[in-house]
Motif scaffolding. Structure first.
Motif, PDB file in Angstrom:
ATOM      1  N   VAL A 276       0.984  -0.873  -0.401  1.00 31.99           N
ATOM      2  CA  VAL A 276       0.175   0.165   0.053  1.00 31.99           C
ATOM      3  C   VAL A 276       0.566   1.238   0.124  1.00 31.99           C
ATOM      4  N   GLU A 277       1.840   1.230   0.726  1.00 28.74           N
ATOM      5  CA  GLU A 277       2.691   2.439   0.563  1.00 28.74           C
ATOM      6  C   GLU A 277       2.984   2.465  -0.460  1.00 28.74           C
ATOM      7  N   ARG A 278       4.170   1.927  -1.238  1.00 27.61           N
ATOM      8  CA  ARG A 278       4.495   1.774  -2.811  1.00 27.61           C
ATOM      9  C   ARG A 278       3.925   2.054  -3.669  1.00 27.61           C
ATOM     10  N   SER A 279       2.569   1.744  -3.549  1.00 27.04           N
ATOM     11  CA  SER A 279       1.402   2.386  -4.358  1.00 27.04           C
ATOM     12  C   SER A 279       1.677   3.691  -3.791  1.00 27.04           C
ATOM     13  N   ALA A 280       1.197   4.164  -2.715  1.00 28.23           N
ATOM     14  CA  ALA A 280       0.885   5.460  -2.775  1.00 28.23           C
ATOM     15  C   ALA A 280       2.091   6.412  -3.077  1.00 28.23           C
ATOM     16  N   ARG A 281       2.814   5.684  -2.938  1.00 27.74           N
ATOM     17  CA  ARG A 281       4.580   7.365  -3.950  1.00 27.74           C
ATOM     18  C   ARG A 281       4.126   6.685  -4.916  1.00 27.74           C
ATOM     19  N   PHE A 282       4.049   5.357  -5.613  1.00 19.58           N
ATOM     20  CA  PHE A 282       3.600   5.469  -7.393  1.00 19.58           C
ATOM     21  C   PHE A 282       3.183   6.591  -7.548  1.00 19.58           C
ATOM     22  N   LEU A 283       1.600   6.762  -7.108  1.00 19.77           N
ATOM     23  CA  LEU A 283       0.579   7.483  -8.147  1.00 19.77           C
ATOM     24  C   LEU A 283       1.286   8.448  -7.464  1.00 19.77           C
ATOM     25  N   SER A 284       1.926   9.064  -7.222  1.00 28.08           N
ATOM     26  CA  SER A 284       2.746  10.953  -6.686  1.00 28.08           C
ATOM     27  C   SER A 284       3.480  10.817  -7.242  1.00 28.08           C
ATOM     28  N   GLU A 285       3.631   9.927  -7.804  1.00 29.63           N
ATOM     29  CA  GLU A 285       4.821  10.088  -8.912  1.00 29.63           C
ATOM     30  C   GLU A 285       4.376  11.565  -9.757  1.00 29.63           C
ATOM     31  N   ASP A 286       5.331  11.668 -10.675  1.00 25.43           N
ATOM     32  CA  ASP A 286       5.315  12.945 -12.391  1.00 25.43           C
ATOM     33  C   ASP A 286       5.061  11.764 -13.131  1.00 25.43           C
ATOM     34  N   HIS A 287       3.206  11.558 -13.633  1.00 25.46           N
ATOM     35  CA  HIS A 287       2.480  11.046 -14.770  1.00 25.46           C
ATOM     36  C   HIS A 287       1.472  11.354 -15.430  1.00 25.46           C
ATOM     37  N   LEU A 288       1.061  11.166 -16.366  1.00 24.04           N
ATOM     38  CA  LEU A 288      -0.036  12.090 -17.172  1.00 24.04           C
ATOM     39  C   LEU A 288      -1.020  12.049 -16.562  1.00 24.04           C
ATOM     40  N   PRO A 289      -2.297  12.533 -15.157  1.00 29.13           N
ATOM     41  CA  PRO A 289      -2.749  11.687 -14.458  1.00 29.13           C
ATOM     42  C   PRO A 289      -4.297  12.233 -16.085  1.00 29.13           C
ATOM     43  N   VAL A 290      -5.307  11.260 -16.477  1.00 32.22           N
ATOM     44  CA  VAL A 290      -6.111  11.781 -17.144  1.00 32.22           C
ATOM     45  C   VAL A 290      -7.631  10.623 -16.779  1.00 32.22           C
TER      46      VAL A 290
END
Length: 322
Positions: free
Chosen positions: A229-243
């Motif tokens: 869960v912690e790593r998933s949350a960190r991954f979601l906060s990375e600089d990707h294109l939100p759509v």
């Protein structure tokens, strides 16, 4: 390993009847002397193994003897057999071991349970390789030897060295301290640390892997669910294109297999689903959404809508007229 060999010896005698020491040794891939020691151990433990002397002699079990899982009821045995079917049998490269375990479970059931459970298990099918629309599942292709080395390193607590081929990059060698394995949506990930920093790797991208003799630097106890869960949350906060995208139900699975991450999901009237997802960049998003044809509509950002509109206009112009 000896306990497993003793179980195999009993099952061989149960299924084949009388066998010589040489035949047992050949099946178990051990020496005749080892077989004789195992026979003595079984006799001492109360298993009724006896020897027939003479030219056609050998070892046999007392007629009617069987091992029984006395604490296992019908539904418990059925749950085990069902869990061992479909994709579950391929998790972490343990399909052969799981199949062997299932055979032992069936063999050890009381006679009355065995027939009904075996028939009932044929009535359940878990995650077949294709759905009703003949779409194949997205199961990853993982090299069996790689999976074996990774699994052993995780369980033994040893360092792991592997060649890793990230998208559009040549393979690079990594040496890590493995923490655990996680399978999500048919994708298997290795959670590890490298020089103290958190790392997550797709096992299917490992070209080679080798378990090293050095012990891994990792905590004795670990909450793998919390760590994921912690790593998933960190991954979601990375600089990707939100759509933000609306997708038809028959295209949803295809989209979910392409996106980097899913932030939110909401079902709309008519069966369509509104998703907030992330892509690597604009180019990745255009490529992915275009594949879905009329089964998806981008609501935001405007830059992605414009890129798709420009591509559609170019094709419309190309095919305009006779």
């Amino acid at each position: 390993m000896r306990a497993d060999r003793l179980v195999s010896l009993v099952l061989l005698l149960r299924q084949r009847g009388r066998m010589t020491a040489s035949e047992l040794a050949g099946e178990l891939e051990v020496s005749v002397r080892t077989v004789l020691r195992d026979i003595d151990a079984l006799s001492t433990a109360g298993v009724p193994v006896y020897a027939d002397r003479g030219r056609h002699g050998g070892f046999t079990l007392l007629p009617g003897f069987r091992t029984e899982l006395t604490g296992l009821n019908h539904d418990e045995a059925l749950a085990l057999l069902t869990a061992g079917s479909g994709r579950g049998a391929r998790v972490f490269g343990l399909s052969a071991a799981l199949a062997s375990a299932m055979r032992k479970v069936v063999d050890a059931l009381p006679e009355g349970h065995r027939a009904t459970v075996d028939d009932a298990a044929q009535r359940f099918l878990v995650e077949p390789p294709a759905d009703l629309l003949a779409r194949r599942s997205g199961t990853e292709d993982i090299v069996s030897e790689v999976m074996s080395q990774v699994r052993h390193a995780v369980l033994a607590g040893r360092k792991l060295r592997f060649e890793y081929a990230a998208p559009d990059q040549p393979p690079r060698t990594h040496t890590v301290d493995p923490l655990g394995l996680v399978t999500v949506r048919d994708r298997t990930y290795l959670l590890a640390t490298r020089s103290g920093d958190d790392r997550t790797y797709r096992v299917s991208r490992m070209v080679t892997a080798e378990e090293l003799p050095e012990p891994a630097e990792r905590p004795v106890h670990i909450d793998l669910g919390r760590l994921w869960v912690e790593r998933s949350a960190r991954f979601l906060s990375e600089d990707h294109l939100p759509v933000v995208v609306r997708v038809a139900p028959w295209r949803q699975e295809e989209l979910l297999n392409i996106v980097r991450a899913v932030r939110a999901e909401e079902r709309e009237a008519g069966g369509w689903v509104r998703l907030e997802v992330t892509f690597e960049d604009l180019r990745h998003a255009v490529w992915a959404i275009w594949r879905l044809d009329t089964g998806a509509e981008v609501l935001a950002p405007e830059s992605l809508r414009s890129a798709l509109r420009d591509r559609a206009a170019l094709l419309a112009t190309r095919y305009e007229g006779s």
